[in-house]
Design a protein around this motif. Sequence first.
Motif, PDB file in Angstrom:
ATOM      1  N   HIS B  26       0.814  -1.219   0.000  1.00 42.02           N
ATOM      2  CA  HIS B  26       0.000   0.000   0.000  1.00 42.02           C
ATOM      3  C   HIS B  26       0.844   1.265   0.000  1.00 42.02           C
ATOM      4  O   HIS B  26       1.873   1.336   0.680  1.00 42.02           O
ATOM      5  CB  HIS B  26      -0.955  -0.007   1.196  1.00 42.02           C
ATOM      6  CG  HIS B  26      -2.042  -1.026   1.014  1.00 42.02           C
ATOM      7  ND1 HIS B  26      -3.261  -0.731   0.484  1.00 42.02           N
ATOM      8  CD2 HIS B  26      -2.041  -2.363   1.232  1.00 42.02           C
ATOM      9  CE1 HIS B  26      -3.990  -1.828   0.397  1.00 42.02           C
ATOM     10  NE2 HIS B  26      -3.272  -2.841   0.844  1.00 42.02           N
ATOM     11  N   ALA B  27       0.404   2.218  -0.799  1.00 41.69           N
ATOM     12  CA  ALA B  27       0.962   3.561  -0.768  1.00 41.69           C
ATOM     13  C   ALA B  27      -0.132   4.462  -0.206  1.00 41.69           C
ATOM     14  O   ALA B  27      -1.174   4.652  -0.836  1.00 41.69           O
ATOM     15  CB  ALA B  27       1.353   4.014  -2.178  1.00 41.69           C
ATOM     16  N   VAL B  28       0.094   4.958   1.001  1.00 44.52           N
ATOM     17  CA  VAL B  28      -0.937   5.719   1.701  1.00 44.52           C
ATOM     18  C   VAL B  28      -0.650   7.212   1.569  1.00 44.52           C
ATOM     19  O   VAL B  28       0.465   7.656   1.862  1.00 44.52           O
ATOM     20  CB  VAL B  28      -0.984   5.309   3.196  1.00 44.52           C
ATOM     21  CG1 VAL B  28      -2.022   6.129   3.946  1.00 44.52           C
ATOM     22  CG2 VAL B  28      -1.273   3.807   3.316  1.00 44.52           C
ATOM     23  N   VAL B  29      -1.653   7.951   1.122  1.00 44.55           N
ATOM     24  CA  VAL B  29      -1.525   9.404   1.065  1.00 44.55           C
ATOM     25  C   VAL B  29      -1.463   9.904   2.511  1.00 44.55           C
ATOM     26  O   VAL B  29      -2.425   9.707   3.271  1.00 44.55           O
ATOM     27  CB  VAL B  29      -2.722  10.045   0.332  1.00 44.55           C
ATOM     28  CG1 VAL B  29      -2.614  11.573   0.367  1.00 44.55           C
ATOM     29  CG2 VAL B  29      -2.798   9.540  -1.107  1.00 44.55           C
ATOM     30  N   PRO B  30      -0.342  10.499   2.936  1.00 41.99           N
ATOM     31  CA  PRO B  30      -0.181  10.805   4.367  1.00 41.99           C
ATOM     32  C   PRO B  30      -1.110  11.893   4.855  1.00 41.99           C
ATOM     33  O   PRO B  30      -1.551  11.878   6.003  1.00 41.99           O
ATOM     34  CB  PRO B  30       1.285  11.220   4.487  1.00 41.99           C
ATOM     35  CG  PRO B  30       1.712  11.596   3.113  1.00 41.99           C
ATOM     36  CD  PRO B  30       0.860  10.810   2.158  1.00 41.99           C
ATOM     37  N   SER B  31      -1.407  12.856   3.981  1.00 41.18           N
ATOM     38  CA  SER B  31      -2.303  13.952   4.363  1.00 41.18           C
ATOM     39  C   SER B  31      -2.707  14.660   3.076  1.00 41.18           C
ATOM     40  O   SER B  31      -2.056  14.508   2.034  1.00 41.18           O
ATOM     41  CB  SER B  31      -1.582  14.949   5.272  1.00 41.18           C
ATOM     42  OG  SER B  31      -0.535  15.590   4.536  1.00 41.18           O
ATOM     43  N   THR B  32      -3.779  15.425   3.149  1.00 41.65           N
ATOM     44  CA  THR B  32      -4.191  16.175   1.971  1.00 41.65           C
ATOM     45  C   THR B  32      -3.078  17.117   1.525  1.00 41.65           C
ATOM     46  O   THR B  32      -2.863  17.318   0.329  1.00 41.65           O
ATOM     47  CB  THR B  32      -5.473  16.971   2.276  1.00 41.65           C
ATOM     48  OG1 THR B  32      -6.377  16.115   2.971  1.00 41.65           O
ATOM     49  CG2 THR B  32      -6.130  17.463   1.012  1.00 41.65           C
TER      50      THR B  32
END
Lengths: 365, 364
Positions: B26-32
């Motif tokens: 998984h590549a998780v978008v850390p924050s907007t």
Amino acid sequence: MVATAERPGTTAAPLVRPALIDCDLHNELHGDVWALVPYLSERWRRHVKTMGTRSPSGGFYPRFMDHRADARPPSGRRAGSDVAFTRENYLDPCRVAYGILIPLSPAAGQQNLEFGAALATACNDWQVAEWLDPEPRLRASIVIPVEAPDLAVAEIRRRATDRRFVQVQFTGRPHEPMGRRKYWPIYEACEEFGLHVISHAFGSYGNPLTGAGWPSFYLEDHVGPAQAMQANLVSMVTEGVFERFPSLQVVSVENGMGWLPSLGWRMDAAWSLLREEVPHLSMPPSAYLERHVWVTTQPMEEPHHPHQFVQLLEQLGPLVDHVLFASDYPHWDADQPDAAFPIHLTPELERKVYFENAARLYGLG
Amino acid sequence: MIETASRPPSDASAPSTIKLVDADVHAVVPSTEALFPYLSGHWREHVQATMFKGPVENSYPRFAPTTWRPGTETSGSAPAGSDLGALQRDVLDADGVDVAILCCTYQIDSLHNPDAAVAFSQATNDWLVAEWLDRDPRLRAGIVVPIQLPELAAREIDRVGGHPGFVQVALPARTTFPLGNRIHAPIWEAIARNHLVGAIHFGGAPGTPPTPSGWSSYYFEEYVGMAHVVQSQVVSLITEGVFDLHPDVRVAVLESGFTWIGPFLWRFDKEWRNLRRLVPWVRRAPSEYVRDHLRFTIQPLDAPASDAHFLEAIDQIGSDNVLMYASDYPHRHVSSPARLLDLVTPGLAERIRSGNARDLYGLH
């Protein structure tokens, strides 16, 4: 090993199977709601004549299938709607000791809950008058307005003294998952009166038919009950229904059983990580399934190789004692009792599945 | 077994140098804010100046025991799975992974504002290229799309589909309409046109309930039930004829279990035999479509205690070409992939470790 060799191809063995208990026998409403009008009060008769029935829409697909042609009575009534012909066409020739009636009535799906409750009462009166009284081999399911639990409990109380009613009937897809608190009064009443809960496939369209949205084809609808029932069992286990109502038994009807082993494996694996979210569960989820869930055989699992049916029985483990024969007479996909299984059952298993398991569940002898 | 690879398989005579493919990390978008370099001023201002913060629903509760495994905790505010360095250290290097396929489950599908959905999917894909694919040649990824807007999703697939790092299109398991429904036709056409794989992943936030009986109470139910949602998607893809319209398209099913496949196909095949005249374009048994067109990642194993039962479940799938190795990093599972790989024959273990993914993604 709980079962033996594959069915031989040609040599027909003489019929040795004992009389059976059929756990999914349909008593059909000839003319749908009109069959219940004689059992409705004047107030609700007027309602039928002016408004008719109203349920959430979208669940009916073109299907090309009707009830079994051979089950159509000579009277011209709908198949399964004539107790005399059900007796002659099915109960007698197939040596049915007891048949558990499951009516597919419009009661549970009504948007108008009071009307649904009136229909449920009428349907149960109709079952007594036109099925249970004329035919002593029949038992019945209590029809309830599922989405109005207070009215459902009143109906359960009304029927509980008539021991020919052996269970309480949910639709396959109630508006909320079956474990939700909303339905607990129904389970409380079931426990009080020693009644079981059944969930019969299909019916009630308050939500899209799958967790992925509305499917397009009847084929999808007809595979879907396996997923719907799994979701409902996951809910009942997770919400702690069986902790709160420890004697409650749930019968899954017409949803298959091949999914039961892998459901237990998946739930147990997830539970070992997520158990802090559900501290009210005192056992692994599969242990609740083993103690509280019963499954009917129709539509029979047809593995790609018969030996895989033996594997399924072994994987079910103690749940083999919760497998109940069911025909689904008179629907198009009904299983004929002596041609239902893809393997030859051992005599012991044959006795259990055709008779003893159901006799124990329903107190029939 | 017919193998209809969407890309030519590698030369069978030469042993591949790719020995291990991790088909689900998984590549998780850390924050907007991490997407700000890839968003227009219009959307940056929205996020900075208003209560709108982009997609905030999440199929993976941040601190749930299933969402992160020990060692993936980050010291700052970033969630597990958002750090390329950690992925390289803990998975690619540690496990000797030759190729890893990134799955980003950023919930674009929860944005009912169509302009926001398009802007955030574009930003996410540009972020995946710049901050992941361009920084490690071992990585591949799935394109994030606004699935609720099929025409615009197709446009996004066409926009970035030519990047060699994108090998598939990420499709959420939970949808408003099933993935085979004709409303999604533009997406399957774009997948076929760009020679990509469709990848159904755990989760989704369509706003419709996750079960046929409505909304459940516990995450545990949603987690377990995702397998049932995926089953409905498989039924839809085959019934609607996606693989008849697009014979080269194949679908990877990620993180949704596989021990249910055999008995699920018994029922599906049986109903097809009964009702096939409703869908005459489905010319073969559903199980044949599954074996030719669908692949499943192995984590979670959802394994029974008994090795014998586990082997039976694997055998009931009916093909050695269906399962693909995956760590599902950074998510935690009770069993290691070794439980499966040590149990099966060496030949099947090789198919699972790399062979099936090599063929599916044309890796060589």
